[in-house]
Design a protein around this motif. Structure first.
Motif, PDB file in Angstrom:
ATOM      1  N   THR A 156       0.849  -1.195   0.000  1.00 44.21           N
ATOM      2  CA  THR A 156       0.000   0.000   0.000  1.00 44.21           C
ATOM      3  C   THR A 156       0.884   1.244   0.000  1.00 44.21           C
ATOM      4  OG1 THR A 156      -0.135   0.199   2.419  1.00 44.21           O
ATOM      5  CG2 THR A 156      -1.766  -1.214   1.326  1.00 44.21           C
ATOM      6  N   ALA A 157       0.349   2.330  -0.496  1.00 47.67           N
ATOM      7  CA  ALA A 157       1.072   3.596  -0.488  1.00 47.67           C
ATOM      8  C   ALA A 157       0.074   4.741  -0.557  1.00 47.67           C
ATOM      9  CB  ALA A 157       2.047   3.684  -1.665  1.00 47.67           C
ATOM     10  N   SER A 158       0.338   5.798   0.188  1.00 49.25           N
ATOM     11  CA  SER A 158      -0.484   7.011   0.113  1.00 49.25           C
ATOM     12  C   SER A 158      -0.174   7.746  -1.183  1.00 49.25           C
ATOM     13  CB  SER A 158      -0.188   7.924   1.306  1.00 49.25           C
ATOM     14  OG  SER A 158      -0.414   7.249   2.523  1.00 49.25           O
ATOM     15  N   LEU A 159      -1.213   8.152  -1.909  1.00 51.56           N
ATOM     16  CA  LEU A 159      -1.040   8.891  -3.155  1.00 51.56           C
ATOM     17  C   LEU A 159      -1.359  10.370  -2.978  1.00 51.56           C
ATOM     18  CD1 LEU A 159      -2.656   6.313  -5.613  1.00 51.56           C
ATOM     19  CD2 LEU A 159      -0.213   6.690  -5.159  1.00 51.56           C
ATOM     20  N   ASP A 160      -2.542  10.670  -2.490  1.00 50.26           N
ATOM     21  CA  ASP A 160      -2.884  12.054  -2.194  1.00 50.26           C
ATOM     22  C   ASP A 160      -3.757  12.081  -0.944  1.00 50.26           C
ATOM     23  OD1 ASP A 160      -4.729  11.159  -4.658  1.00 50.26           O
ATOM     24  OD2 ASP A 160      -5.902  12.419  -3.321  1.00 50.26           O
ATOM     25  N   HIS A 161      -3.844  13.257  -0.336  1.00 48.60           N
ATOM     26  CA  HIS A 161      -4.416  13.359   1.002  1.00 48.60           C
ATOM     27  C   HIS A 161      -5.020  14.746   1.152  1.00 48.60           C
ATOM     28  CE1 HIS A 161      -4.176  14.245   5.358  1.00 48.60           C
ATOM     29  NE2 HIS A 161      -4.210  12.952   5.567  1.00 48.60           N
ATOM     30  N   ALA A 162      -6.201  14.808   1.725  1.00 56.68           N
ATOM     31  CA  ALA A 162      -6.834  16.093   2.019  1.00 56.68           C
ATOM     32  C   ALA A 162      -7.364  16.059   3.441  1.00 56.68           C
ATOM     33  CB  ALA A 162      -7.964  16.391   1.043  1.00 56.68           C
ATOM     34  N   MET A 163      -7.265  17.187   4.136  1.00 58.09           N
ATOM     35  CA  MET A 163      -7.731  17.246   5.517  1.00 58.09           C
ATOM     36  C   MET A 163      -8.313  18.618   5.788  1.00 58.09           C
ATOM     37  SD  MET A 163      -5.701  15.884   8.850  1.00 58.09           S
ATOM     38  CE  MET A 163      -6.623  15.456  10.335  1.00 58.09           C
ATOM     39  N   TRP A 164      -9.469  18.626   6.440  1.00 60.63           N
ATOM     40  CA  TRP A 164     -10.141  19.862   6.812  1.00 60.63           C
ATOM     41  C   TRP A 164     -10.254  19.909   8.335  1.00 60.63           C
ATOM     42  CZ3 TRP A 164     -11.362  16.650   2.873  1.00 60.63           C
ATOM     43  CH2 TRP A 164     -11.391  17.190   1.576  1.00 60.63           C
ATOM     44  N   PHE A 165      -9.815  21.004   8.918  1.00 59.73           N
ATOM     45  CA  PHE A 165      -9.857  21.187  10.363  1.00 59.73           C
ATOM     46  C   PHE A 165     -11.033  22.106  10.685  1.00 59.73           C
ATOM     47  CE2 PHE A 165      -5.556  20.410   8.952  1.00 59.73           C
ATOM     48  CZ  PHE A 165      -5.137  19.382   9.786  1.00 59.73           C
ATOM     49  N   HIS A 166     -12.089  21.555  11.246  1.00 61.80           N
ATOM     50  CA  HIS A 166     -13.334  22.290  11.435  1.00 61.80           C
ATOM     51  C   HIS A 166     -13.331  23.157  12.686  1.00 61.80           C
ATOM     52  CE1 HIS A 166     -14.663  19.752   8.233  1.00 61.80           C
ATOM     53  NE2 HIS A 166     -14.614  18.663   8.967  1.00 61.80           N
ATOM     54  N   ARG A 167     -12.622  22.744  13.697  1.00 64.04           N
ATOM     55  CA  ARG A 167     -12.565  23.517  14.935  1.00 64.04           C
ATOM     56  C   ARG A 167     -11.234  23.258  15.622  1.00 64.04           C
ATOM     57  NH1 ARG A 167     -16.806  23.156  18.438  1.00 64.04           N
ATOM     58  NH2 ARG A 167     -18.277  22.552  16.813  1.00 64.04           N
ATOM     59  N   ILE A 168     -10.798  24.237  16.404  1.00 60.21           N
ATOM     60  CA  ILE A 168      -9.557  24.088  17.152  1.00 60.21           C
ATOM     61  C   ILE A 168      -9.839  23.218  18.375  1.00 60.21           C
ATOM     62  CG2 ILE A 168      -7.762  25.306  18.448  1.00 60.21           C
ATOM     63  CD1 ILE A 168      -8.368  27.754  16.709  1.00 60.21           C
ATOM     64  N   PRO A 169      -9.091  22.156  18.588  1.00 59.04           N
ATOM     65  CA  PRO A 169      -9.324  21.334  19.782  1.00 59.04           C
ATOM     66  C   PRO A 169      -9.164  22.157  21.059  1.00 59.04           C
ATOM     67  CG  PRO A 169      -7.878  20.203  18.231  1.00 59.04           C
ATOM     68  CD  PRO A 169      -8.026  21.605  17.731  1.00 59.04           C
ATOM     69  N   GLU A 170     -10.041  21.908  22.010  1.00 55.66           N
ATOM     70  CA  GLU A 170      -9.917  22.544  23.309  1.00 55.66           C
ATOM     71  C   GLU A 170      -8.764  21.913  24.085  1.00 55.66           C
ATOM     72  OE1 GLU A 170     -11.616  25.103  24.362  1.00 55.66           O
ATOM     73  OE2 GLU A 170     -13.029  25.214  22.677  1.00 55.66           O
TER      74      GLU A 170
END
Length: 314
Positions: A252-266
């Motif tokens: 297996t290998a990572s090809l592309d990656h997207a991440m959305w941060f919706h809120r700052i962790p408390e």
């Protein structure tokens, strides 16, 4: 070079979160291509190449250091990444950041990672100050309490199978900085549970996350999410294909990656249990698309992940 799992401090007798800290600890260096440059060292793992989340988290740390959250009011909103070449383990990677735009509400950065003189990873990152508005978030899936589930180390203890070596067991069971407990049963030696395209697991660092030089506490916590997300995001694909990690010939290998941060962790959110709900989006042509969502234990939706990976089975 050795790929033996290490906890960074050989005097520590129990698993700790120090490997994550080491992965996102950067040193400044002279840029060769863009505006600002940092060096980071990839961390040990029992594979021929460095862990993909290592690169994502170090890149996140690099771009966050160029947008001080306390001064600008902006925090990391999203990252979109491509993995171009495998990274050597235990070796330096140069992260060069281009300052593309700084507006009133948003900032944009590009970061490229170089090793052995070649680009190995590239990402665009967006920062947002945020503003008042309507809110909606998906509900947290039902799951048993994490204390009722076995840890990876407990599950792997005394078990053998496939390509799983003692070195691999030590890494999966205590070398990843985070305790990971599968709700549906793990996919280490065999696919436990139903062959369905979804799963969930509880994740928590082995001990409280340490301060990271150059990052604020909220920035460190966002980097922690970026670091840990890649370990299991392809597992729903493996689950539906009935392919455990120890399957001979599996690549297996990572090809592309997207991440959305919706809120700052408390404060304390990322030191406690997080539920990571995942599903397979599509599988075809030797590639699989995985989706994931991070929730706090009390149900707050922190972040969303999407990643396409190569999956080859002999």
């Amino acid at each position: 070079m050795s790929t033996t799992p290490s906890r960074s401090d050989p005097t520590e007798s129990a698993p700790t979160s120090s490997i994550f800290t080491a992965a996102v600890t950067l040193s400044e260096t002279e840029p060769e291509h863009f505006d600002i440059a940092y060096l980071a060292t990839t961390q040990p793992c029992p594979w021929p190449k460095a862990y993909g989340g290592d690169l994502v988290a170090a890149a996140a740390a690099a771009v966050m250091r160029t947008v001080p959250d306390g001064a600008t009011g902006k925090s990391l909103q999203s990252m979109h990444s491509y993995f171009m070449r495998p990274a050597d383990i235990g070796a330096e990677v140069r992260y060069e950041v281009e300052l593309l735009r700084d507006g009133r509400g948003y900032s944009t950065r590009q970061v490229r990672a170089f090793q052995n003189g070649k680009p190995i990873y590239v990402a665009l990152a967006s920062f947002a100050a945020g503003e008042p508005g309507a809110t909606f978030a998906p509900g947290v899936p039902d799951a048993p309490e994490p204390e009722t589930l076995p840890s990876s180390a407990e599950y792997l203890s005394g078990r053998q199978g496939g390509t799983m070596t003692e070195e691999s067991k030590a890494y999966w069971g205590g070398g990843r900085s985070f305790d990971m407990r599968h709700v549906d049963g793990p996919v280490y030696l065999e696919v436990e549970g139903e062959r369905v395209p979804h799963q969930a697991l509880w994740i928590r660092p082995y001990d409280a996350l340490r301060p990271v030089p150059g990052l604020t506490r909220p920035q460190r916590d966002l980097a922690a999410l970026a670091y840990v997300c890649d370990y299991t995001i392809l597992e729903p694909i493996l689950r539906v294909l009935d392919l455990p990690w120890a399957q001979p010939g599996l690549v297996t290998a990572s090809l592309d990656h997207a991440m959305w941060f919706h809120r700052i962790p408390e404060e304390g959110d990322t030191d406690g249990w997080l539920l990571y709900a995942q599903e397979a989006g599509h599988i075809d042509a030797g590639r699989g698309l995985g989706h994931g969502r991070f929730f706090t234990r009390d149900g707050l939706h922190l972040a969303t992940v999407a990643q396409e990976g190569m999956v080859r089975a002999a």
